[in-house]
Design a protein around this motif. Sequence first.
Motif, short mmCIF file in Angstrom:
data_model
loop_
_atom_site.label_atom_id
_atom_site.label_comp_id
_atom_site.label_asym_id
_atom_site.label_seq_id
_atom_site.Cartn_x
_atom_site.Cartn_y
_atom_site.Cartn_z
N ASN A 77 0.85 -1.19 0.00
CA ASN A 77 0.00 0.00 0.00
C ASN A 77 0.88 1.23 0.00
O ASN A 77 1.92 1.27 0.69
CB ASN A 77 -0.90 0.05 1.24
CG ASN A 77 -2.00 -0.98 1.20
OD1 ASN A 77 -2.08 -1.78 0.27
ND2 ASN A 77 -2.86 -0.98 2.21
N GLN A 79 0.63 5.82 -0.49
CA GLN A 79 -0.20 7.00 -0.70
C GLN A 79 0.55 8.00 -1.58
O GLN A 79 1.75 8.18 -1.43
CB GLN A 79 -0.57 7.65 0.63
CG GLN A 79 -1.53 6.83 1.46
CD GLN A 79 -1.94 7.52 2.74
OE1 GLN A 79 -1.59 8.67 2.99
NE2 GLN A 79 -2.70 6.82 3.58
N GLU A 81 0.13 12.05 -3.50
CA GLU A 81 -0.58 13.32 -3.40
C GLU A 81 -0.58 14.02 -4.74
O GLU A 81 0.44 14.05 -5.44
CB GLU A 81 0.07 14.21 -2.34
CG GLU A 81 -0.09 13.68 -0.91
CD GLU A 81 0.45 14.63 0.14
OE1 GLU A 81 1.26 15.53 -0.23
OE2 GLU A 81 0.09 14.50 1.32
N THR A 90 -5.14 13.36 -1.38
CA THR A 90 -4.37 12.16 -1.10
C THR A 90 -5.11 10.94 -1.64
O THR A 90 -6.31 10.77 -1.39
CB THR A 90 -4.15 12.00 0.43
OG1 THR A 90 -3.55 13.18 0.95
CG2 THR A 90 -3.26 10.80 0.72
N TYR A 91 -4.37 10.10 -2.35
CA TYR A 91 -4.93 8.88 -2.92
C TYR A 91 -4.14 7.68 -2.40
O TYR A 91 -2.90 7.73 -2.31
CB TYR A 91 -4.89 8.91 -4.45
CG TYR A 91 -5.73 10.01 -5.04
CD1 TYR A 91 -7.06 9.80 -5.35
CD2 TYR A 91 -5.20 11.28 -5.25
CE1 TYR A 91 -7.86 10.82 -5.88
CE2 TYR A 91 -5.97 12.31 -5.77
CZ TYR A 91 -7.30 12.07 -6.08
OH TYR A 91 -8.07 13.08 -6.58
N GLU A 92 -4.86 6.65 -2.07
CA GLU A 92 -4.23 5.42 -1.61
C GLU A 92 -4.23 4.40 -2.75
O GLU A 92 -5.25 4.19 -3.41
CB GLU A 92 -4.97 4.84 -0.41
CG GLU A 92 -4.32 3.58 0.15
CD GLU A 92 -5.04 3.06 1.37
OE1 GLU A 92 -4.38 2.93 2.43
OE2 GLU A 92 -6.25 2.78 1.28
N LYS A 94 -3.61 0.49 -3.42
CA LYS A 94 -3.42 -0.87 -2.91
C LYS A 94 -2.96 -1.72 -4.08
O LYS A 94 -3.72 -1.97 -5.02
CB LYS A 94 -4.73 -1.41 -2.32
CG LYS A 94 -5.18 -0.65 -1.09
CD LYS A 94 -6.46 -1.25 -0.50
CE LYS A 94 -6.86 -0.52 0.77
NZ LYS A 94 -8.10 -1.07 1.37
N SER A 108 -3.33 -1.94 -9.43
CA SER A 108 -3.43 -0.91 -8.39
C SER A 108 -4.89 -0.51 -8.22
O SER A 108 -5.55 -0.13 -9.19
CB SER A 108 -2.61 0.33 -8.78
OG SER A 108 -1.23 0.01 -8.90
N VAL A 113 -8.54 9.21 -0.32
CA VAL A 113 -8.61 9.13 1.15
C VAL A 113 -8.36 10.50 1.79
O VAL A 113 -8.04 10.58 2.97
CB VAL A 113 -7.59 8.09 1.69
CG1 VAL A 113 -7.95 6.69 1.22
CG2 VAL A 113 -6.16 8.44 1.27
N ARG A 117 -8.06 11.07 5.80
CA ARG A 117 -6.81 11.54 6.42
C ARG A 117 -7.03 12.83 7.18
O ARG A 117 -6.44 13.05 8.24
CB ARG A 117 -5.73 11.73 5.34
CG ARG A 117 -5.31 10.46 4.65
CD ARG A 117 -4.63 9.50 5.64
NE ARG A 117 -4.39 8.20 5.04
CZ ARG A 117 -5.18 7.15 5.17
NH1 ARG A 117 -6.28 7.24 5.93
NH2 ARG A 117 -4.89 6.00 4.60
#
Length: 329
Positions: A77, A79, A81, A90-92, A94, A108, A113, A117
Amino acid sequence: MELESKVALMSNALTSAGIGIIYQDASLSFIFAENLPSPFKANFAPGGRDTDLYGAEQANQLKERKTSLLASGAADNVQVELIVDGETRTYELKMQRVGTPDAYGVLSVISDVTETRHREKVLKSLLRELSHRSKNLLAIIQGIATQTARNTLSLDNFLVKFRGRLQSLSHSQDLITDSSWRGAYFFELAEKQFAPYWPENRSSPPIFGENAHLTPNAAVHLGLALHELIINSASYGAIAAGTGSISLDCRLVQATGKRTIEIVWMEKLDKIPEIHDLAETSFGKTVLERVVPSSVNGRSDFKIGDGRIEYHLSIPESEFELRTVASKL
């Protein structure tokens, strides 16, 4: 169900969940994507690379993570920006390895998020503030317990005085908590402190002047000062005797070019009792003359004599504000 229907359902599910996906081959070239967030859509194209979406610095970090993932098969995982309409979001991602040994790729799963956050940061800030305030409150309680013990000769007397002071602190804290830790209004604070001791057959307590909004610190310490004055009056003074008069006033004044409020307690009696709670060496007198003014960066003046008990406490503007709430005449 036919494959085409299943794909349509999966696409709808991704859209509803706010999730996008990107698939890259072993060389980390883009193969396809589905339901990408808007800032990704504009820069995505099959055959493109992470630099197109995330910029060189973040792309280099992702390359290391994805190369390791392809080699080990361990999901990861991360993150990233992106600046979207002047705001950092902000993007996560996985990430997991998919496919067969002769054709591995990286899938992906992308979700925004930013709000999560932000809530986490706010919560952490609130918890730090709560911890700080709790430590301050415990220090106040410890000080009250120690000083009350020093000025009482029996356990019963200690318990009565300590419980009263804790109750006073509790009344102030209730108002502060109800305001989400923004403070308390002077009228409400004074009424709370009077309530346990003011006779029911009398009119409302004599509270006048500006209804200043006090900071949590000022509210707690002014509450303690009022408690000492009120409990003494209820035990030995005007409240107990049912004679004489009391007034509590909040006045706006100018001191050395700065706005302050002056809290004035005036209690008139035919005769000052020989025994009371505000004697020279008492904790109550220490609270009024030293503890409270020091805690609010103000000044105090306390006098007993000539048939009156008089207390003045000045509180600087850093510890209050005047909102559009009517004053009491």
